[in-house]
Design a protein around this motif. Structure first.
Motif, PDB file in Angstrom:
ATOM      1  N   PHE A  67      -7.899   0.482  10.630  1.00  0.00           N
ATOM      2  CA  PHE A  67      -8.578   1.638  10.043  1.00  0.00           C
ATOM      3  C   PHE A  67      -9.255   1.252   8.736  1.00  0.00           C
ATOM      4  CE2 PHE A  67      -8.785   5.527   7.546  1.00  0.00           C
ATOM      5  CZ  PHE A  67      -9.251   6.450   8.469  1.00  0.00           C
ATOM      6  N   ILE A  68      -8.571   0.462   7.926  1.00  0.00           N
ATOM      7  CA  ILE A  68      -9.130   0.040   6.646  1.00  0.00           C
ATOM      8  C   ILE A  68     -10.368  -0.827   6.864  1.00  0.00           C
ATOM      9  CG2 ILE A  68      -8.689  -1.390   4.609  1.00  0.00           C
ATOM     10  CD1 ILE A  68      -5.718  -0.426   4.836  1.00  0.00           C
ATOM     11  N   MET A  69     -10.288  -1.755   7.818  1.00  0.00           N
ATOM     12  CA  MET A  69     -11.432  -2.629   8.090  1.00  0.00           C
ATOM     13  C   MET A  69     -12.660  -1.839   8.519  1.00  0.00           C
ATOM     14  SD  MET A  69     -10.121  -6.148   9.891  1.00  0.00           S
ATOM     15  CE  MET A  69      -9.253  -5.350  11.241  1.00  0.00           C
ATOM     16  N   LEU A  73     -16.274  -1.359   6.460  1.00  0.00           N
ATOM     17  CA  LEU A  73     -17.493  -1.852   7.099  1.00  0.00           C
ATOM     18  C   LEU A  73     -18.517  -0.742   7.344  1.00  0.00           C
ATOM     19  CD1 LEU A  73     -15.857  -4.343   9.616  1.00  0.00           C
ATOM     20  CD2 LEU A  73     -17.436  -4.962   7.770  1.00  0.00           C
ATOM     21  N   GLY A  74     -18.148   0.485   7.030  1.00  0.00           N
ATOM     22  CA  GLY A  74     -19.082   1.592   7.168  1.00  0.00           C
ATOM     23  C   GLY A  74     -19.241   2.109   8.584  1.00  0.00           C
ATOM     24  N   PHE A  75     -18.215   1.950   9.426  1.00  0.00           N
ATOM     25  CA  PHE A  75     -18.265   2.432  10.800  1.00  0.00           C
ATOM     26  C   PHE A  75     -17.669   3.841  10.883  1.00  0.00           C
ATOM     27  CE2 PHE A  75     -17.927  -2.316  11.927  1.00  0.00           C
ATOM     28  CZ  PHE A  75     -19.299  -2.469  11.790  1.00  0.00           C
ATOM     29  N   ASP A  76     -17.932   4.547  11.990  1.00  0.00           N
ATOM     30  CA  ASP A  76     -17.587   5.971  12.082  1.00  0.00           C
ATOM     31  C   ASP A  76     -16.670   6.287  13.256  1.00  0.00           C
ATOM     32  OD1 ASP A  76     -19.049   6.875   9.866  1.00  0.00           O
ATOM     33  OD2 ASP A  76     -20.905   6.942  11.019  1.00  0.00           O
ATOM     34  N   VAL A 188     -11.827  -1.747  -3.812  1.00  0.00           N
ATOM     35  CA  VAL A 188     -11.366  -2.038  -2.454  1.00  0.00           C
ATOM     36  C   VAL A 188      -9.859  -1.842  -2.344  1.00  0.00           C
ATOM     37  CG1 VAL A 188     -11.103  -3.852  -0.719  1.00  0.00           C
ATOM     38  CG2 VAL A 188     -13.278  -3.585  -1.918  1.00  0.00           C
ATOM     39  N   SER A 189      -9.111  -2.324  -3.314  1.00  0.00           N
ATOM     40  CA  SER A 189      -7.649  -2.182  -3.263  1.00  0.00           C
ATOM     41  C   SER A 189      -7.236  -0.715  -3.300  1.00  0.00           C
ATOM     42  CB  SER A 189      -7.004  -2.943  -4.424  1.00  0.00           C
ATOM     43  OG  SER A 189      -7.481  -2.460  -5.677  1.00  0.00           O
TER      44      SER A 189
END
Length: 270
Positions: A67-69, A73-76, A188-189
Motif C-alpha cells: 500500500f505504501i509503495m 508512486l502515485g497510483f490509484d 516519506v517516513s
C-alpha cells in the motif's frame, strides 16, 4: 516528520479528488492497473508470510509495504477514489460532476481488477509450476480463503451478507484513514508511518477489501478453491465494493470535510 493541521490536509483531500476527476482515461487506467497489481503482490506476500511462519500478525504487519509503495508512486485504488472524488463535487470545483465521479470509479475498478488478475495468474503459475502439479501450501491456503469468504458467508444467508457488508465498511474506514494519514505529512517516513498503522489493522482483522479480493478469489479459483465465479461476485466482490464505498465516504471523506473544511461557526459563549 512535518505534520499538517487538519484544515490543511483536508484541503489536500479535495484537491486530490479534483485531480482524479480531471485525469485522462489513459492515465487513470495505467495508475489503477499498477495499483491493483502492487496491492495483489502485497497480498500474496502477506499470505506467504502467514503460511511460512504460522503467524498471521507478521503477515498483517508487513502487508502495508504494498500500500505504501503504490501510494508513493502515485497510483490509484478504488477504495481511495471512493473517498476523495466526491469531495470535489461537493466543493463545486470547476469540471467536477457526479458523472465524472462515476466515470472515475468505473475506470479505476477496471484498472484495479486487470492489475490484480494479472498478478493472480502469475502467482498461480508460480504456486503450481505452470499448472503442472498441485498447488503448494500457499496455493492451497489461497483456495481455502476463497471458500471461507464466499460460500462461508452464503451458508449464513442474510446474516452472512450483513457481516460481509460491515466488514467492507470497516475495511475502507481504515484504508481511507491510511490515505488521509499520508497527507498529514510532507516526508516519506511520515507518510509511510501514517499509512502503515490503519492498513495493518484492516488486514489483521480480516476486513473485506475489494481490490485485495480481486486477487485472492481469482487466484483461489485457479488453485482449486471449491467455489464459483458467481459465488465470488455475489457473496463477496459486489457487497464488498458497496461496503467500501459507504465506509470510506461516510466515516472518512464526509466527516473530515464537514468538520475541518466546512467548519461550523463557533458557539457564542454565555
Amino acid at each position: 516528520m512535518a505534520y499538517l493541521a487538519p484544515a490543511e490536509f483536508v484541503t489536500k483531500m479535495v484537491d486530490a479528488g479534483e485531480s482524479k476527476l480531471l485525469m485522462s482515461t489513459r492515465d487513470t487506467l495505467i495508475r489503477s492497473y499498477m495499483a491493483g497489481a502492487i496491492l495483489a503482490l502485497a497480498a500474496a506476500f502477506a499470505v506467504s508470510i502467514t503460511v511460512n511462519t504460522g503467524n498471521a500478525l507478521v503477515g498483517a504487519m508487513l502487508f502495508p509495504v504494498g500500500f505504501i509503495m503504490l501510494y508513493l508512486l502515485g497510483f490509484d485504488l478504488l477504495t481511495g477514489v471512493f473517498t476523495l472524488a466526491p469531495l470535489a463535487v461537493l466543493d463545486k470545483r470547476p469540471g467536477a460532476t457526479w458523472g465524472g465521479v462515476m466515470r472515475n470509479w468505473s475506470l479505476v475498478f477496471v484498472g484495479n481488477f486487470a492489475g490484480a488478475l494479472t498478478v493472480a495468474v502469475f502467482m498461480a503459475i508460480i504456486f503450481t509450476f505452470g499448472f503442472s502439479e498441485a498447488p503448494n501450501a500457499i496455493g492451497e491456503k489461497l483456495g481455502h480463503i476463497g471458500e471461507g469468504r464466499t460460500v462461508g458467508y452464503a451458508a449464513h444467508g442474510a446474516a452472512g451478507m450483513l457481516t460481509l457488508f460491515i466488514r467492507g465498511v470497516m475495511c475502507n474506514w481504515m484504508v481511507s484513514t491510511g490515505v488521509v494519514a499520508a497527507m498529514m505529512s510532507t516526508t516519506v517516513s511520515g507518510k509511510a508511518i501514517g499509512m502503515w498503522m490503519p492498513v495493518m489493522v484492516f488486514f489483521y482483522m480480516g476486513f473485506e477489501h475489494s481490490i485485495v479480493n480481486m486477487f485472492l478469489f481469482p487466484a483461489g479459483l485457479m488453485l482449486g478453491g471449491k467455489f464459483t465465479f458467481m459465488d465470488y461476485l455475489i457473496w463477496n466482490e459486489l457487497p464488498t465494493v458497496i461496503g467500501n464505498l459507504v465506509g470510506g465516504l461516510t466515516f472518512v471523506g464526509l466527516t473530515l470535510y464537514a468538520t475541518h473544511y466546512k467548519t461550523a461557526a463557533k458557539r457564542v459563549a454565555g
